[in-house]
Design a protein around this motif. Structure first.
Motif, mmCIF file in Angstrom:
data_model
loop_
_atom_site.group_PDB
_atom_site.id
_atom_site.type_symbol
_atom_site.label_atom_id
_atom_site.label_comp_id
_atom_site.label_asym_id
_atom_site.label_seq_id
_atom_site.Cartn_x
_atom_site.Cartn_y
_atom_site.Cartn_z
ATOM 1 N N LEU A 129 -18.593 -28.830 57.367
ATOM 2 C CA LEU A 129 -19.574 -27.852 56.902
ATOM 3 C C LEU A 129 -20.565 -28.535 55.958
ATOM 4 O O LEU A 129 -20.254 -29.581 55.379
ATOM 5 C CB LEU A 129 -18.873 -26.726 56.140
ATOM 6 N N PRO A 130 -21.753 -27.945 55.774
ATOM 7 C CA PRO A 130 -22.671 -28.494 54.767
ATOM 8 C C PRO A 130 -22.009 -28.485 53.384
ATOM 9 O O PRO A 130 -21.099 -27.697 53.126
ATOM 10 C CB PRO A 130 -23.861 -27.522 54.809
ATOM 11 N N LEU A 131 -22.478 -29.352 52.495
ATOM 12 C CA LEU A 131 -21.925 -29.440 51.144
ATOM 13 C C LEU A 131 -21.942 -28.088 50.441
ATOM 14 O O LEU A 131 -22.886 -27.316 50.590
ATOM 15 C CB LEU A 131 -22.723 -30.450 50.318
ATOM 16 N N ARG A 132 -20.900 -27.830 49.666
ATOM 17 C CA ARG A 132 -20.749 -26.615 48.868
ATOM 18 C C ARG A 132 -20.792 -25.333 49.698
ATOM 19 O O ARG A 132 -21.201 -24.288 49.218
ATOM 20 C CB ARG A 132 -21.795 -26.571 47.751
ATOM 21 N N VAL A 133 -20.401 -25.426 50.956
ATOM 22 C CA VAL A 133 -20.323 -24.239 51.818
ATOM 23 C C VAL A 133 -18.871 -24.059 52.225
ATOM 24 O O VAL A 133 -18.197 -25.020 52.593
ATOM 25 C CB VAL A 133 -21.208 -24.391 53.078
ATOM 26 N N GLU A 154 -9.734 -25.089 54.019
ATOM 27 C CA GLU A 154 -10.362 -24.913 52.705
ATOM 28 C C GLU A 154 -11.250 -26.097 52.338
ATOM 29 O O GLU A 154 -12.144 -25.982 51.505
ATOM 30 C CB GLU A 154 -9.310 -24.736 51.603
ATOM 31 N N THR A 155 -11.019 -27.232 52.940
ATOM 32 C CA THR A 155 -11.770 -28.447 52.617
ATOM 33 C C THR A 155 -13.142 -28.493 53.279
ATOM 34 O O THR A 155 -13.895 -29.426 53.048
ATOM 35 C CB THR A 155 -10.979 -29.682 53.074
ATOM 36 N N GLY A 156 -13.445 -27.513 54.114
ATOM 37 C CA GLY A 156 -14.718 -27.532 54.831
ATOM 38 C C GLY A 156 -14.686 -28.397 56.069
ATOM 39 O O GLY A 156 -15.724 -28.719 56.640
ATOM 40 N N LEU A 157 -13.484 -28.772 56.508
ATOM 41 C CA LEU A 157 -13.314 -29.577 57.721
ATOM 42 C C LEU A 157 -12.590 -28.773 58.786
ATOM 43 O O LEU A 157 -11.720 -27.967 58.482
ATOM 44 C CB LEU A 157 -12.485 -30.831 57.426
ATOM 45 N N ALA A 158 -12.937 -29.030 60.023
ATOM 46 C CA ALA A 158 -12.249 -28.436 61.162
ATOM 47 C C ALA A 158 -11.984 -29.556 62.165
ATOM 48 O O ALA A 158 -12.918 -30.206 62.636
ATOM 49 C CB ALA A 158 -13.095 -27.334 61.797
#
Length: 167
Positions: free
Chosen positions: A52-56, A83-87
């Motif tokens: 995800l984009p930073l801080r999203v 939760e880390t913004g990674l998939a």
């Protein structure tokens, strides 16, 4: 003719295919064609993460398509964000060749996109094929009709649902 051998060798579709898909194009002109050989292989793993984009922080699913050079989908998977913004995503049993990994935002309102990632498979697994998402842009505009009066005055009229007949 396009010849494609079966990829599910055990007849059990629920456990997936046993060999990587492949095909050959055969042109028959005036004689029998023989010696169309296939080397069956298990294919390799192509995997990575979507960021995800930073801080999203988001929970929407992201669809990923593995497409061949003709634009045909040869693999599909869905990645879900942690939760880390990674998939994480992976495609198994990928044959040798050139492919594109194309991201599709599966949310109701499309919020993210990414440049398709080109991958070349040559007998070995491809790891860390990471893709960075960016927010989608929106293009907004208006249609205007411009006309010139007899005295040379320019009139500009915005098109709305009430005056669509001006088009």
């Amino acid at each position: 003719y396009r010849i494609k051998p079966q990829t599910d060798l055990d007849g059990n579709l629920s456990n997936g295919r046993e060999v990587a898909p492949q095909e050959k194009v055969v042109v028959v002109k005036s004689a029998d064609v023989s010696s169309i050989n296939f080397t069956l292989s298990a294919g390799v793993l192509v995997k990575g993460s979507v960021r995800l984009p930073l801080r999203v922080n988001d929970t929407r699913p992201i669809g990923l398509v593995l497409a061949n050079t003709k634009g045909e989908a040869v693999g599909f998977t869905v990645a879900n964000f942690r939760e880390t913004g990674l998939a994480d995503f992976e495609f198994s049993r990928v044959p040798d060749g050139d492919f594109m990994i194309v991201v599709h935002d599966a949310g109701l309102d499309k919020a993210y996109t990414a440049k398709p990632r080109k991958v070349t498979v040559a007998g070995a697994a491809l790891l860390a094929q990471d893709i960075q998402l960016v927010p989608v842009g929106v293009i907004r505009g208006a249609l205007l009709v411009e006309r010139t009066e007899q005295n040379g005055t320019r009139l500009i009229t915005p098109i709305t649902f009430r005056n669509i007949g001006l088009l």
